[in-house]
Design a protein around this motif. Structure first.
Motif, PDB file in Angstrom:
ATOM      1  N   ASN A   6      36.844  41.203  43.514  1.00  0.00           N
ATOM      2  CA  ASN A   6      36.545  41.033  42.210  1.00  0.00           C
ATOM      3  C   ASN A   6      37.355  41.818  41.121  1.00  0.00           C
ATOM      4  OD1 ASN A   6      34.502  39.230  42.694  1.00  0.00           O
ATOM      5  ND2 ASN A   6      33.835  40.639  43.969  1.00  0.00           N
TER       6      ASN A   6
ATOM      7  N   THR B 272      41.108  41.899  38.973  1.00  0.00           N
ATOM      8  CA  THR B 272      42.256  41.194  38.549  1.00  0.00           C
ATOM      9  C   THR B 272      43.623  42.065  39.170  1.00  0.00           C
ATOM     10  OG1 THR B 272      41.437  40.873  36.656  1.00  0.00           O
ATOM     11  CG2 THR B 272      43.379  40.496  36.506  1.00  0.00           C
TER      12      THR B 272
ATOM     13  N   GLU C 207      33.718  28.367  32.059  1.00  0.00           N
ATOM     14  CA  GLU C 207      34.159  29.032  33.248  1.00  0.00           C
ATOM     15  C   GLU C 207      33.291  29.503  33.956  1.00  0.00           C
ATOM     16  OE1 GLU C 207      37.658  29.539  33.744  1.00  0.00           O
ATOM     17  OE2 GLU C 207      38.319  28.266  31.987  1.00  0.00           O
TER      18      GLU C 207
ATOM     19  N   MET D 122      32.196  32.906  37.259  1.00  0.00           N
ATOM     20  CA  MET D 122      32.429  33.887  37.978  1.00  0.00           C
ATOM     21  C   MET D 122      31.837  33.788  39.401  1.00  0.00           C
ATOM     22  SD  MET D 122      32.796  37.474  35.700  1.00  0.00           S
ATOM     23  CE  MET D 122      33.690  38.371  36.839  1.00  0.00           C
TER      24      MET D 122
ATOM     25  N   GLN E 292      32.919  44.059  38.055  1.00  0.00           N
ATOM     26  CA  GLN E 292      33.943  43.147  38.515  1.00  0.00           C
ATOM     27  C   GLN E 292      34.664  42.537  37.342  1.00  0.00           C
ATOM     28  OE1 GLN E 292      30.800  41.486  41.478  1.00  0.00           O
ATOM     29  NE2 GLN E 292      30.715  43.024  40.122  1.00  0.00           N
ATOM     30  N   TYR E 293      35.959  42.199  37.372  1.00  0.00           N
ATOM     31  CA  TYR E 293      36.536  41.394  36.159  1.00  0.00           C
ATOM     32  C   TYR E 293      37.320  40.033  36.604  1.00  0.00           C
ATOM     33  CZ  TYR E 293      35.984  46.416  34.500  1.00  0.00           C
ATOM     34  OH  TYR E 293      35.572  47.726  34.345  1.00  0.00           O
ATOM     35  N   LYS E 294      37.324  39.441  35.583  1.00  0.00           N
ATOM     36  CA  LYS E 294      38.181  38.221  35.696  1.00  0.00           C
ATOM     37  C   LYS E 294      39.108  37.890  34.614  1.00  0.00           C
ATOM     38  CE  LYS E 294      37.755  33.234  37.292  1.00  0.00           C
ATOM     39  NZ  LYS E 294      36.805  32.134  37.522  1.00  0.00           N
TER      40      LYS E 294
ATOM     41  N   ILE F 120      40.913  35.447  32.269  1.00  0.00           N
ATOM     42  CA  ILE F 120      41.407  33.938  32.216  1.00  0.00           C
ATOM     43  C   ILE F 120      42.035  33.595  31.024  1.00  0.00           C
ATOM     44  CG2 ILE F 120      39.414  33.490  33.642  1.00  0.00           C
ATOM     45  CD1 ILE F 120      37.803  32.749  31.190  1.00  0.00           C
TER      46      ILE F 120
END
Length: 179
Positions: A20, A22, A62, A64, A72-74, A76
């Protein structure tokens, strides 16, 4: 601590950092009329299966997935506008069971030309097993994450906290870091 408990703790830590986060390899390219959005979640007790984010436009949602305890990072790429955390799905087995949090004002404003960050969505259990979800500014952690994974991106785009109250620390930290 028993060997079994230690193994579970170590597995959880490894999953947090491997699944999780980036990395520089999966930074999305921006299309025309798109901006960066850093989704950030901190999981305490409630470990959801999936978290949905709904945007203003048609087909602008979107999600996760593969969520584990911790941060956690995402990162986009999305069209500028307003995005709201809308549903938190409880687990894989009960695919239709979710908490509807759309009316709780967990909204992120996305502006062009920056990496937009609306705060961390915090998930936790309260008294009597009631789930609580709130947004909290943890911009120093978000900036640290981006510095570790995507320093080249931070040279081109500044991280911008788009929450309700301005964040003077973030501006100071980025100015100090660029000197």
């Amino acid at each position: 601590m028993s060997a079994q408990k230690l193994c579970l703790v170590l597995t959880s830590i490894l999953l947090t950092y491997s699944n999780n986060s980036t990395s520089s390899e999966n930074v999305p390219n921006l299309g025309s009329n798109e901006a960066y959005l850093l989704l950030a979640v901190h999981v305490h007790d409630v470990v959801p299966h999936k978290i949905m984010l709904k945007g203003d436009g048609l087909l602008s949602s979107e999600s996760m997935t593969d969520i584990v305890p911790g941060d956690q990072y995402k990162l986009i790429s999305v069209a500028p506008g307003k995005y709201t955390f809308s549903k938190i799905y409880q687990n894989k087995l009960l695919k239709d069971a979710y908490w509807n949090i759309e009316d709780q004002e967990h909204t992120i404003t996305v502006k062009p030309g920056v990496i937009n960050y609306g705060g961390h969505l915090i998930t936790e259990l309260g008294f009597g097993d009631i789930a609580h979800f709130r947004m909290k500014n943890r911009s120093s952690l978000a900036l640290e994450h981006l510095s570790n994974c995507c320093s080249k991106l931070l040279n081109s785009y500044k991280l911008d906290y788009t929450g309700l109250v301005s964040d003077p620390y973030l501006k100071f930290a980025q100015e100090k870091g660029s000197n």
